[in-house]
Design an enzyme around this catalytic site. Structure first.
Site, short mmCIF file in Angstrom:
data_model
loop_
_atom_site.label_atom_id
_atom_site.label_comp_id
_atom_site.label_asym_id
_atom_site.label_seq_id
_atom_site.Cartn_x
_atom_site.Cartn_y
_atom_site.Cartn_z
N GLU A 48 4.57 1.82 -0.97
CA GLU A 48 5.40 0.69 -0.53
C GLU A 48 5.74 -0.14 -1.77
O GLU A 48 6.81 0.00 -2.35
CB GLU A 48 4.66 -0.14 0.51
CG GLU A 48 5.47 -1.34 1.01
CD GLU A 48 4.65 -2.28 1.88
OE1 GLU A 48 5.26 -3.13 2.54
OE2 GLU A 48 3.40 -2.19 1.89
N HIS A 86 -1.78 3.03 3.76
CA HIS A 86 -0.66 2.32 3.18
C HIS A 86 -0.48 2.82 1.74
O HIS A 86 -1.36 2.63 0.89
CB HIS A 86 -0.94 0.81 3.13
CG HIS A 86 -0.60 0.08 4.39
ND1 HIS A 86 -1.35 0.17 5.53
CD2 HIS A 86 0.43 -0.77 4.68
CE1 HIS A 86 -0.82 -0.60 6.48
NE2 HIS A 86 0.27 -1.18 5.98
#
Length: 355
Positions: free
Chosen positions: A204, A201
């Site tokens: 973002e 991740h």
């Protein structure tokens, strides 16, 4: 070419690389399982609970958004419940036309009922196996470590232990700011030595430094979201986009971006679908993929994501097939299995629906 109606989009073969198991439960299942364990929910019935999840995720409050996961994770603390949630996940994806999916979750969040990490993985796999047997689609696990915890090496080892038993890769998730991926360098270096796949991740809620670390320090195969790579692309007075060195590297190396349009709007990474960077990133031929992130919290599905992109950018069947093949090329499945799904399922499925 066939008109892109909602019904046709549902029937299109789809590939999903970024979907959280604890973000995709059926509201009715949560109500039933919560009653069994005495867990208090913010709404008493499935319809009201479903609305509460999407409203909370849309609130603009990160605290309220994260609270939603307390209720899903609470009912996922036994092998029986994990198995059911996993089976229903496969059934719901199949009903939406998904033919291949990698579904991620953090095993360390499911130990409150006394399960071991191994038992968590095996319970989820049992549910996936049941769902696959019933639907004929292919679903694999991604094991996630939480970036604010210190368990990433243990979860990475767990992913390697189960890589021939349904687990195809590793991931880290959680708040990016203050928790850079390099905190978990030991886990990533271990995975590289084991020839294992992983996504991170990155890009973002946080920007280019997170993406740079994920790729250049940690060696990520894919970027979970990665939407903030747009910060390294400028559009000049002549209207032509100019890529910075990091954006150029990501495009040159064909590093897949696991883009999640509706989720990105909820987290503030984009103001609307029409303004989402996916439009420009596709024009520039980045390796983009379309994903759901958290189907319950975003009130979404792969069909809804695709429909929104058709409406916003005028995408046609060729565009949808392109991003679907992109995703299958980027999957952590062995090469021959990826090719088989592309050539035997995706391309024939699109050809059939072209009319």
């Amino acid at each position: 070419m066939a008109e892109l109606t909602g019904d046709l989009i549902v029937r299109l073969p789809k590939v999903l690389l970024h979907d959280h198991l604890d973000g995709g439960l059926r509201p009715a299942t949560i109500v039933e399982l919560a009653a069994e364990i005495g867990h208090q929910l913010p709404a008493p019935d499935a319809d009201g609970l479903g609305r509460w999840f999407t409203e909370s995720a849309d609130s603009g409050s990160l605290e309220r958004y994260l609270e939603t996961f307390q209720h899903t994770v609470a009912v996922m603390q036994s092998a029986e419940n994990l198995r059911r949630v996993a089976r229903e996940c496969v059934e719901d994806l199949a009903a939406d036309g998904v033919v291949y999916a990698e579904v991620r979750y953090a095993p360390e969040q499911h130990l409150d009922g006394g399960l071991t990490l191994e038992q968590v993985v095996e319970a989820v796999q049992a549910g996936f196996d049941e769902g696959q047997a019933a639907t004929g689609i292919v679903v694999r696990q991604l094991l996630t470590a939480m970036r604010h915890q210190a368990n990433s090496r243990e979860i990475a080892e767990l992913a390697v232990t189960y890589r021939d038993r349904g687990v195809v890769g590793f991931d880290i998730a959680g708040a990016e700011a203050g928790y850079p991926p390099t905190r978990h360098l030991d886990a990533f270096e271990y995975l590289q030595r084991e020839n294992a796949h992983f996504t991170i991740h990155a890009g973002e809620a946080f920007g280019l430094p997170s993406i740079w670390e994920a790729i250049q320090w940690c060696g990520a195969d894919r970027l979970g979201h990665g939407v903030r790579i747009i910060d390294d692309i400028t559009v000049g007075a002549d209207g032509l986009p100019k890529l910075g060195r990091l954006a150029s590297y990501v495009r040159d190396k064909r590093i897949p971006l696991e883009l999640c349009p509706h989720s990105n709007i909820q987290t503030g990474a984009a103001d609307s679908i029409a303004e989402h960077p996916i439009g420009l990133l596709k024009q520039l031929r980045f390796r983009i993929t379309v994903n759901t992130d958290n189907r319950l919290m975003s009130g979404t599905s792969m069909s809804r994501e695709m429909t929104a992109l058709v409406d916003a950018f005028g995408w046609d069947l060729d565009d949808l097939q392109w991003v679907t093949v992109n995703a299958m090329k980027s999957a952590f499945l062995p090469f021959e299995e990826r090719l088989e799904i592309i050539n035997q399922v995706i391309k024939p499925g699109y050809a059939k629906l072209r009319g």
